[in-house]
Design a protein around this motif. Structure first.
Motif, PDB file in Angstrom:
ATOM      1  N   ALA A 185      28.569   1.784 -34.300  1.00 44.42           N
ATOM      2  CA  ALA A 185      29.385   2.434 -35.324  1.00 44.42           C
ATOM      3  C   ALA A 185      29.296   1.576 -36.582  1.00 44.42           C
ATOM      4  N   PRO A 186      29.389   2.204 -37.758  1.00 44.68           N
ATOM      5  CA  PRO A 186      29.345   1.418 -38.998  1.00 44.68           C
ATOM      6  C   PRO A 186      30.578   0.522 -39.145  1.00 44.68           C
ATOM      7  N   ALA A 187      30.410  -0.573 -39.865  1.00 41.17           N
ATOM      8  CA  ALA A 187      31.490  -1.548 -40.045  1.00 41.17           C
ATOM      9  C   ALA A 187      32.743  -0.904 -40.646  1.00 41.17           C
ATOM     10  N   GLU A 188      32.583   0.034 -41.549  1.00 41.30           N
ATOM     11  CA  GLU A 188      33.739   0.679 -42.179  1.00 41.30           C
ATOM     12  C   GLU A 188      34.591   1.408 -41.146  1.00 41.30           C
ATOM     13  N   ARG A 189      33.943   2.070 -40.185  1.00 44.61           N
ATOM     14  CA  ARG A 189      34.693   2.792 -39.152  1.00 44.61           C
ATOM     15  C   ARG A 189      35.360   1.809 -38.183  1.00 44.61           C
ATOM     16  N   VAL A 190      34.648   0.730 -37.828  1.00 46.01           N
ATOM     17  CA  VAL A 190      35.237  -0.296 -36.958  1.00 46.01           C
ATOM     18  C   VAL A 190      36.464  -0.888 -37.650  1.00 46.01           C
ATOM     19  N   TRP A 191      36.342  -1.180 -38.947  1.00 46.98           N
ATOM     20  CA  TRP A 191      37.462  -1.739 -39.715  1.00 46.98           C
ATOM     21  C   TRP A 191      38.663  -0.796 -39.695  1.00 46.98           C
ATOM     22  N   ALA A 245      37.307 -10.360 -23.544  1.00 49.94           N
ATOM     23  CA  ALA A 245      36.159  -9.616 -23.009  1.00 49.94           C
ATOM     24  C   ALA A 245      36.540  -8.158 -22.775  1.00 49.94           C
ATOM     25  N   GLY A 246      37.653  -7.934 -22.127  1.00 48.33           N
ATOM     26  CA  GLY A 246      38.100  -6.574 -21.855  1.00 48.33           C
ATOM     27  C   GLY A 246      38.477  -5.824 -23.113  1.00 48.33           C
ATOM     28  N   LYS A 247      39.181  -6.485 -24.030  1.00 51.01           N
ATOM     29  CA  LYS A 247      39.627  -5.821 -25.255  1.00 51.01           C
ATOM     30  C   LYS A 247      38.453  -5.426 -26.140  1.00 51.01           C
ATOM     31  N   LEU A 248      37.434  -6.273 -26.232  1.00 51.84           N
ATOM     32  CA  LEU A 248      36.266  -5.916 -27.041  1.00 51.84           C
ATOM     33  C   LEU A 248      35.522  -4.728 -26.442  1.00 51.84           C
ATOM     34  N   ASN A 249      35.428  -4.693 -25.137  1.00 52.42           N
ATOM     35  CA  ASN A 249      34.783  -3.534 -24.511  1.00 52.42           C
ATOM     36  C   ASN A 249      35.598  -2.265 -24.694  1.00 52.42           C
ATOM     37  N   GLU A 250      36.931  -2.367 -24.617  1.00 52.19           N
ATOM     38  CA  GLU A 250      37.778  -1.193 -24.874  1.00 52.19           C
ATOM     39  C   GLU A 250      37.552  -0.665 -26.286  1.00 52.19           C
ATOM     40  N   LEU A 251      37.490  -1.569 -27.251  1.00 52.69           N
ATOM     41  CA  LEU A 251      37.253  -1.175 -28.636  1.00 52.69           C
ATOM     42  C   LEU A 251      35.897  -0.501 -28.773  1.00 52.69           C
ATOM     43  N   ARG A 252      34.863  -1.122 -28.213  1.00 54.16           N
ATOM     44  CA  ARG A 252      33.511  -0.551 -28.288  1.00 54.16           C
ATOM     45  C   ARG A 252      33.484   0.840 -27.675  1.00 54.16           C
ATOM     46  N   GLU A 253      34.059   0.991 -26.496  1.00 55.91           N
ATOM     47  CA  GLU A 253      34.066   2.292 -25.821  1.00 55.91           C
ATOM     48  C   GLU A 253      34.844   3.323 -26.633  1.00 55.91           C
ATOM     49  N   HIS A 254      35.974   2.941 -27.200  1.00 52.61           N
ATOM     50  CA  HIS A 254      36.780   3.844 -28.018  1.00 52.61           C
ATOM     51  C   HIS A 254      35.972   4.363 -29.211  1.00 52.61           C
ATOM     52  N   LEU A 255      35.327   3.447 -29.935  1.00 58.96           N
ATOM     53  CA  LEU A 255      34.558   3.832 -31.111  1.00 58.96           C
ATOM     54  C   LEU A 255      33.339   4.666 -30.764  1.00 58.96           C
ATOM     55  N   GLU A 256      32.669   4.318 -29.695  1.00 57.67           N
ATOM     56  CA  GLU A 256      31.473   5.067 -29.312  1.00 57.67           C
ATOM     57  C   GLU A 256      31.817   6.434 -28.736  1.00 57.67           C
ATOM     58  N   PRO A 308      38.183  -6.362 -46.381  1.00 56.81           N
ATOM     59  CA  PRO A 308      37.607  -5.131 -45.837  1.00 56.81           C
ATOM     60  C   PRO A 308      36.135  -4.969 -46.246  1.00 56.81           C
ATOM     61  N   PRO A 309      35.281  -4.498 -45.419  1.00 54.94           N
ATOM     62  CA  PRO A 309      35.417  -4.284 -43.979  1.00 54.94           C
ATOM     63  C   PRO A 309      34.781  -5.414 -43.175  1.00 54.94           C
ATOM     64  N   HIS A 310      34.946  -6.665 -43.607  1.00 51.66           N
ATOM     65  CA  HIS A 310      34.215  -7.762 -42.977  1.00 51.66           C
ATOM     66  C   HIS A 310      35.049  -8.800 -42.240  1.00 51.66           C
ATOM     67  N   LEU A 311      36.287  -9.033 -42.654  1.00 50.68           N
ATOM     68  CA  LEU A 311      37.063 -10.113 -42.046  1.00 50.68           C
ATOM     69  C   LEU A 311      38.545  -9.773 -42.023  1.00 50.68           C
ATOM     70  N   LEU A 312      39.129  -9.940 -40.861  1.00 50.06           N
ATOM     71  CA  LEU A 312      40.579  -9.887 -40.684  1.00 50.06           C
ATOM     72  C   LEU A 312      40.940 -11.097 -39.848  1.00 50.06           C
ATOM     73  N   SER A 313      41.868 -11.910 -40.344  1.00 51.30           N
ATOM     74  CA  SER A 313      42.317 -13.042 -39.529  1.00 51.30           C
ATOM     75  C   SER A 313      43.837 -13.069 -39.526  1.00 51.30           C
ATOM     76  N   PHE A 314      44.362 -13.535 -38.405  1.00 52.55           N
ATOM     77  CA  PHE A 314      45.809 -13.649 -38.258  1.00 52.55           C
ATOM     78  C   PHE A 314      46.136 -14.774 -37.306  1.00 52.55           C
ATOM     79  N   ARG A 315      47.332 -15.325 -37.485  1.00 51.38           N
ATOM     80  CA  ARG A 315      47.866 -16.355 -36.603  1.00 51.38           C
ATOM     81  C   ARG A 315      48.891 -15.684 -35.715  1.00 51.38           C
ATOM     82  N   TRP A 316      48.736 -15.837 -34.383  1.00 49.40           N
ATOM     83  CA  TRP A 316      49.736 -15.234 -33.507  1.00 49.40           C
ATOM     84  C   TRP A 316      50.357 -16.279 -32.610  1.00 49.40           C
ATOM     85  N   VAL A 320      39.549   1.414 -37.543  1.00 44.72           N
ATOM     86  CA  VAL A 320      40.209   1.423 -36.234  1.00 44.72           C
ATOM     87  C   VAL A 320      40.950   0.111 -35.999  1.00 44.72           C
ATOM     88  N   LEU A 321      40.338  -1.013 -36.353  1.00 51.13           N
ATOM     89  CA  LEU A 321      40.976  -2.325 -36.145  1.00 51.13           C
ATOM     90  C   LEU A 321      42.256  -2.502 -36.955  1.00 51.13           C
TER      91      LEU A 321
END
Length: 186
Positions: free
Chosen positions: A50-56, A171-182, A104-112, A58-59
């Motif tokens: 998916a293009p970076a703009e669409r990933v952004w 690992a699981g969260k990145l795969n969930e994101l990938r599957e959601h977008l695809e 946008p659409p390249h970097l998001l950082s946060f402290r949790w 969703v994120l």
């Protein structure tokens, strides 16, 4: 990511894809996530068709973030440096983060916070999460770097109790994101 209910995926289920190399030594796996390890940080990456703009989009969408990291309720997100990011974890309480960078659409950082539910994420009680999106020929390479575990003001065994589930969880969260977008693209 520091909650057991988010860690239902294990690394074995995430590494069923083909390796890719971007010529700089970075690895990401199709259908899984590349992985690097150090005592202070977790680094994972995944290729998303998916293009970076669409990933952004969703994120940074409150409804998706709430289901991805929370109990399903939309997250609260103030998409600006210093803005609040709040995930509702139901019985586990609220997970509070503060946004550090927004490019946008390249970097998001946060402290949790790695402390109690709802606790403000201060330097010695929080880790820094960086989500970097890089356009590639097949879509987007998303790299997650969570750092600051060595600086947590808690005993070493407790640091590992925070780090290990986060490591498995990414690992699981990145795969969930990938599957959601695809799925959306199909």
């Amino acid at each position: 990511m520091n909650h057991d209910d988010q860690n239902h995926h294990d690394d074995q289920n995430q590494n069923n894809g083909q390796n890719h190399n971007n010529g700089q030594g970075d690895r990401a796996q199709r259908g899984g996530s590349g992985h690097r390890e150090s005592p202070d940080s977790i680094e994972r990456e995944v290729l998303i068709n998916a293009p970076a703009e669409r990933v952004w989009r969703v994120l940074t969408e409150a409804a998706f973030l709430g289901s991805w990291f929370g109990s399903g309720e939309p997250a609260e997100i103030e998409l600006r440096p210093g803005g609040k990011l709040l995930f509702d974890h139901g019985a586990h309480g609220a997970l509070l983060a503060r946004i550090e960078q927004v490019e946008p659409p390249h970097l998001l950082s946060f402290r949790w916070s790695q402390g109690r539910p709802g606790e403000e994420p201060v330097a010695n009680r929080a880790t820094l999460v960086e989500l970097r999106l890089t356009p590639v020929a097949t879509g987007t390479r998303l790299r997650v770097l969570e750092s600051g575990f060595a600086g947590l003001a808690i005993a070493r065994p407790a640091v590992q109790r925070h780090r290990q589930p986060n490591d498995r969880g990414w690992a699981g969260k990145l795969n969930e994101l990938r599957e959601h977008l695809e799925r959306q693209a199909a």
